[in-house]
Design an enzyme around this catalytic site. Structure first.
Site, PDB file in Angstrom:
ATOM      1  N   ASP A 191     -77.280 -21.246 -32.642  1.00 21.23           N
ATOM      2  CA  ASP A 191     -77.127 -21.448 -31.197  1.00 21.23           C
ATOM      3  C   ASP A 191     -75.642 -21.589 -30.829  1.00 21.23           C
ATOM      4  O   ASP A 191     -75.304 -21.721 -29.650  1.00 21.23           O
ATOM      5  CB  ASP A 191     -77.985 -22.607 -30.675  1.00 21.23           C
ATOM      6  CG  ASP A 191     -77.654 -23.943 -31.315  1.00 21.23           C
ATOM      7  OD1 ASP A 191     -76.775 -23.994 -32.206  1.00 21.23           O
ATOM      8  OD2 ASP A 191     -78.276 -24.952 -30.914  1.00 21.23           O
ATOM      9  N   SER A 192     -74.750 -21.480 -31.830  1.00 23.74           N
ATOM     10  CA  SER A 192     -73.323 -21.343 -31.537  1.00 23.74           C
ATOM     11  C   SER A 192     -73.096 -20.108 -30.669  1.00 23.74           C
ATOM     12  O   SER A 192     -72.048 -19.970 -30.038  1.00 23.74           O
ATOM     13  CB  SER A 192     -72.510 -21.211 -32.835  1.00 23.74           C
ATOM     14  OG  SER A 192     -73.060 -20.218 -33.685  1.00 23.74           O
TER      15      SER A 192
ATOM     16  N   ASP B 272     -81.818 -20.807 -35.029  1.00 22.51           N
ATOM     17  CA  ASP B 272     -81.804 -22.180 -34.521  1.00 22.51           C
ATOM     18  C   ASP B 272     -82.878 -22.406 -33.473  1.00 22.51           C
ATOM     19  O   ASP B 272     -83.032 -21.589 -32.536  1.00 22.51           O
ATOM     20  CB  ASP B 272     -80.441 -22.470 -33.858  1.00 22.51           C
ATOM     21  CG  ASP B 272     -79.455 -23.068 -34.830  1.00 22.51           C
ATOM     22  OD1 ASP B 272     -79.882 -23.759 -35.770  1.00 22.51           O
ATOM     23  OD2 ASP B 272     -78.253 -22.841 -34.642  1.00 22.51           O
TER      24      ASP B 272
ATOM     25  N   LYS C 217     -84.085 -23.465 -38.089  1.00 28.65           N
ATOM     26  CA  LYS C 217     -83.235 -24.643 -38.330  1.00 28.65           C
ATOM     27  C   LYS C 217     -83.311 -25.541 -37.111  1.00 28.65           C
ATOM     28  O   LYS C 217     -83.372 -25.056 -35.971  1.00 28.65           O
ATOM     29  CB  LYS C 217     -81.786 -24.194 -38.566  1.00 28.65           C
ATOM     30  CG  LYS C 217     -80.787 -25.350 -38.670  1.00 28.65           C
ATOM     31  CD  LYS C 217     -79.476 -24.919 -39.310  1.00 28.65           C
ATOM     32  CE  LYS C 217     -78.464 -24.292 -38.372  1.00 28.65           C
ATOM     33  NZ  LYS C 217     -78.058 -25.124 -37.231  1.00 28.65           N
TER      34      LYS C 217
ATOM     35  N   GLU D 170     -81.763 -29.665 -35.775  1.00 26.78           N
ATOM     36  CA  GLU D 170     -80.772 -30.699 -36.087  1.00 26.78           C
ATOM     37  C   GLU D 170     -81.421 -32.070 -36.178  1.00 26.78           C
ATOM     38  O   GLU D 170     -82.175 -32.456 -35.278  1.00 26.78           O
ATOM     39  CB  GLU D 170     -79.686 -30.698 -35.006  1.00 26.78           C
ATOM     40  CG  GLU D 170     -78.940 -29.376 -34.942  1.00 26.78           C
ATOM     41  CD  GLU D 170     -77.860 -29.346 -33.859  1.00 26.78           C
ATOM     42  OE1 GLU D 170     -77.588 -30.396 -33.224  1.00 26.78           O
ATOM     43  OE2 GLU D 170     -77.290 -28.263 -33.651  1.00 26.78           O
TER      44      GLU D 170
ATOM     45  N   GLU E 180     -72.760 -30.396 -41.620  1.00 29.07           N
ATOM     46  CA  GLU E 180     -71.641 -30.044 -40.731  1.00 29.07           C
ATOM     47  C   GLU E 180     -70.721 -31.235 -40.528  1.00 29.07           C
ATOM     48  O   GLU E 180     -71.178 -32.335 -40.157  1.00 29.07           O
ATOM     49  CB  GLU E 180     -72.185 -29.536 -39.376  1.00 29.07           C
ATOM     50  CG  GLU E 180     -71.050 -29.118 -38.440  1.00 29.07           C
ATOM     51  CD  GLU E 180     -71.448 -28.136 -37.361  1.00 29.07           C
ATOM     52  OE1 GLU E 180     -72.650 -27.867 -37.180  1.00 29.07           O
ATOM     53  OE2 GLU E 180     -70.522 -27.644 -36.673  1.00 29.07           O
TER      54      GLU E 180
HETATM   55  O1  KIV Z   1     -75.166 -22.686 -34.493  1.00 34.93           O
HETATM   56  C1  KIV Z   1     -74.588 -22.424 -35.563  1.00 34.93           C
HETATM   57  O2  KIV Z   1     -73.922 -21.406 -35.704  1.00 34.93           O
HETATM   58  C2  KIV Z   1     -74.728 -23.371 -36.651  1.00 34.93           C
HETATM   59  C3  KIV Z   1     -73.791 -23.214 -37.802  1.00 34.93           C
HETATM   60  C4  KIV Z   1     -72.460 -23.642 -37.399  1.00 34.93           C
HETATM   61  C5  KIV Z   1     -74.270 -23.925 -38.993  1.00 34.93           C
HETATM   62  O3  KIV Z   1     -75.528 -24.246 -36.604  1.00 34.93           O
END
Ligand code: KIV
Length: 251
Positions: free
Chosen positions: A45-46, A84, A112, A114, A181
């Site tokens: 989600d970056s 994510d 994934k 958090e 992270e």
């Molecule tokens: O959103 C993302 O790109 C991430 C990575 C930085 C691990 O969670």
């Protein structure tokens, strides 16, 4: 890396090896990373910041994640394609499973989310639905507003203990690997030694099993912000500027 399809179980068995992982948000990057033999590709989600222009990840929607997962999945990577779960999409067990299934329908092969012990019921339910789970501990970007910034984790003894308890709980629940992270390097090293699944670090020192980066940070395609811990290997934005200037002058 052979052309064999990478599964979550294969990543789990890579404990102790150096696992390179990178983000991709579209077809060409997913294809390129796959051709290079990156075994784990994350539609992170970056993408909110480095592609969509949001100030942080909290504004990324489920529809946006699905759109980008579909694009990356069209590359049909041999790599494991993880995605994510976006902000607030896994507050309850029901919503976590429903949203994880949507990402899988879009082409993700693992999800994934958090957090540690506080999302354990959601993690168990996602895995009970047959979806491999990648953990994410340490600095949690989706909590940036509550935390008032991006802070390194593991400096205080209470943080070290909480990270260890969260990591063990996620591994025990069946997570195939854990992203760490911005965890202090000694604590990341300790977690790596104590938990049975691979740790994949980002800004957490050299002693994790694997390393993950936001690919735009590595390549310099988002030059307006680069995290301190990243050494870009390319200043692609400068090269793109130069090429475009040259073309502009040539017409
Ligand atoms: O959103 C993302 O790109 C991430 C990575 C930085 C691990 O969670």
């Amino acid at each position: 890396m052979s052309a064999m399809k990478v599964t979550a179980e294969m990543i789990r068995r890579m404990k102790g090896q150096k696992i390179p992982a990178l983000t991709a948000y579209d077809y060409p990057m997913a294809k390129l990373l796959d051709e290079i033999g990156i075994p784990l590709i994350l539609v992170g989600d970056s993408l909110g910041m480095v592609v969509l222009g949001y100030p942080d990840t909290t504004q990324v929607t489920m529809a946006e994640m699905e759109h980008h997962v579909r694009a990356a999945a069209r590359a049909q990577p041999h790599a494991l394609l993880a995605a994510d779960l976006p902000y607030r999409s896994y507050e309850t067990v029901e919503s976590a499973v429903a949203h994880a299934k949507r990402l899988v329908s879009a082409g993700a092969e693992a999800v994934k989310a958090e957090g540690g012990r506080q999302i354990l019921n959601q993690v168990r339910a996602i895995m009970a639905a047959g979806i491999p789970f990648l953990g994410h501990l340490g600095m949690l970007p989706q909590s940036v507003r509550e935390e008032g910034g991006y802070h390194v984790k593991g400096k205080a003894e209470s943080e070290r203990q909480a990270l260890l308890a969260d990591a063990l709980a996620l591994a025990q629940a069946g997570a195939f690997a854990l992203v760490l992270e911005l965890v202090t390097p000694p604590v990341a090293k300790e977690l790596t030694q104590k938990i049975p699944v691979p740790t994949i670090g980002i800004g957490s020192g050299p002693d994790c099993d694997g390393q993950i980066l936001v690919t735009t940070d590595l390549l310099g395609t988002f030059p307006w912000f680069t995290p301190k811990f990243v050494k870009p290997r390319l200043n692609a934005a400068d090269q793109m500027r130069a090429a475009i200037e040259e073309w502009k002058k040539s017409i």
